[in-house]
Design a protein around this motif. Structure first.
Motif, PDB file in Angstrom:
ATOM      1  N   GLN A 101       5.601  -1.687   4.006  1.00 34.32           N
ATOM      2  CA  GLN A 101       5.614  -2.942   3.242  1.00 34.32           C
ATOM      3  C   GLN A 101       5.129  -2.666   1.813  1.00 34.32           C
ATOM      4  OE1 GLN A 101       6.384  -6.258   3.787  1.00 34.32           O
ATOM      5  NE2 GLN A 101       7.376  -5.684   5.694  1.00 34.32           N
ATOM      6  N   GLY A 102       5.663  -1.617   1.203  1.00 30.61           N
ATOM      7  CA  GLY A 102       5.222  -1.246  -0.146  1.00 30.61           C
ATOM      8  C   GLY A 102       6.006  -1.962  -1.216  1.00 30.61           C
ATOM      9  N   LYS A 103       5.873  -1.532  -2.448  1.00 35.91           N
ATOM     10  CA  LYS A 103       6.552  -2.051  -3.623  1.00 35.91           C
ATOM     11  C   LYS A 103       6.452  -3.567  -3.729  1.00 35.91           C
ATOM     12  CE  LYS A 103      10.836  -1.765  -6.239  1.00 35.91           C
ATOM     13  NZ  LYS A 103      11.911  -2.670  -5.898  1.00 35.91           N
ATOM     14  N   THR A 104       7.439  -4.317  -3.228  1.00 37.64           N
ATOM     15  CA  THR A 104       7.393  -5.770  -3.408  1.00 37.64           C
ATOM     16  C   THR A 104       6.598  -6.475  -2.312  1.00 37.64           C
ATOM     17  OG1 THR A 104       9.495  -5.926  -2.265  1.00 37.64           O
ATOM     18  CG2 THR A 104       9.577  -5.923  -4.664  1.00 37.64           C
ATOM     19  N   ALA A 105       6.144  -5.748  -1.308  1.00 34.67           N
ATOM     20  CA  ALA A 105       5.256  -6.266  -0.259  1.00 34.67           C
ATOM     21  C   ALA A 105       5.848  -7.455   0.497  1.00 34.67           C
ATOM     22  CB  ALA A 105       3.901  -6.639  -0.855  1.00 34.67           C
ATOM     23  N   GLY A 106       7.166  -7.421   0.744  1.00 32.69           N
ATOM     24  CA  GLY A 106       7.796  -8.473   1.538  1.00 32.69           C
ATOM     25  C   GLY A 106       8.010  -9.767   0.805  1.00 32.69           C
ATOM     26  N   ARG A 126       0.822  -1.206   0.000  1.00 31.98           N
ATOM     27  CA  ARG A 126       0.000   0.000   0.000  1.00 31.98           C
ATOM     28  C   ARG A 126       0.861   1.264   0.000  1.00 31.98           C
ATOM     29  NH1 ARG A 126      -2.816  -3.412  -1.085  1.00 31.98           N
ATOM     30  NH2 ARG A 126      -4.943  -3.922  -0.470  1.00 31.98           N
ATOM     31  N   GLY A 127       1.998   1.240  -0.679  1.00 29.93           N
ATOM     32  CA  GLY A 127       2.845   2.421  -0.772  1.00 29.93           C
ATOM     33  C   GLY A 127       4.050   2.327   0.140  1.00 29.93           C
ATOM     34  N   ILE A 128       5.091   3.113  -0.200  1.00 27.56           N
ATOM     35  CA  ILE A 128       6.352   2.996   0.526  1.00 27.56           C
ATOM     36  C   ILE A 128       6.267   3.501   1.957  1.00 27.56           C
ATOM     37  CG2 ILE A 128       7.894   2.942  -1.454  1.00 27.56           C
ATOM     38  CD1 ILE A 128       8.298   5.959  -1.079  1.00 27.56           C
ATOM     39  N   SER A 129       5.408   4.455   2.240  1.00 26.43           N
ATOM     40  CA  SER A 129       5.346   4.986   3.606  1.00 26.43           C
ATOM     41  C   SER A 129       4.736   3.980   4.571  1.00 26.43           C
ATOM     42  CB  SER A 129       4.540   6.288   3.631  1.00 26.43           C
ATOM     43  OG  SER A 129       3.211   6.019   3.213  1.00 26.43           O
TER      44      SER A 129
END
Length: 151
Positions: free
Chosen positions: A27-32, A21-24
């Protein structure tokens, strides 16, 4: 206490992590999921029983004969021989699982006892065991002892 006073213990309930749900959000981008590869893709993670290039278990089974599989009904006995009995007991003694355990002749006291016919009997004993071999029985009775089976 009322129903509206009931609350779960502190720390027992956790909000689920909302990933991707976004970098801020942390857990954004690749989501772990890391980058690229099977674990990063959505959808099925491979078939059940898939072992990643290994020969599957059900196809390995024919090659595994005689290794690692014990039959379900198999019973392991404490084996006691006649020569051990003559060393540990005096004449006219009562031989049963309890006395054998006190004489330290049993490997695992929870398992049943079998008397085997190695050695000679020079004394008469009253033997009570779960199983007695035919040669052991004849030697015990020949020496003047008695054999009683425990069911």
């Amino acid at each position: 206490m009322k129903l509206n006073d009931l609350v779960p213990n502190p720390g027992s309930k956790k909000n689920r992590k909302r990933v991707g749900r976004g970098i801020s959000a942390g857990q954004g981008k690749t989501a772990g999921r890391g980058t690229k590869g099977q674990g990063s893709r959505s959808g099925e993670g491979g078939k059940m029983y898939r072992q990643g290039g290994n020969l599957p278990f059900y196809r390995r089974l024919p090659f595994m004969r005689g290794q690692g599989f014990t039959p379900r009904g198999q019973v392991s006995y404490n084996e006691v021989n006649l020569d051990q009995l003559t060393e540990s007991f005096k004449a006219d003694a009562e031989v049963n699982p309890e006395t054998l355990e006190q004489a330290h002749l049993l490997r695992d006291p929870r398992n049943p006892v079998v008397i085997l016919g190695r050695g000679d009997m020079s004394i008469s004993l009253k033997v009570r065991a779960h199983r007695v071999s035919a040669t052991a029985k004849t030697k015990i009775e020949k020496a003047g002892g008695s054999v009683d089976l425990i069911s």
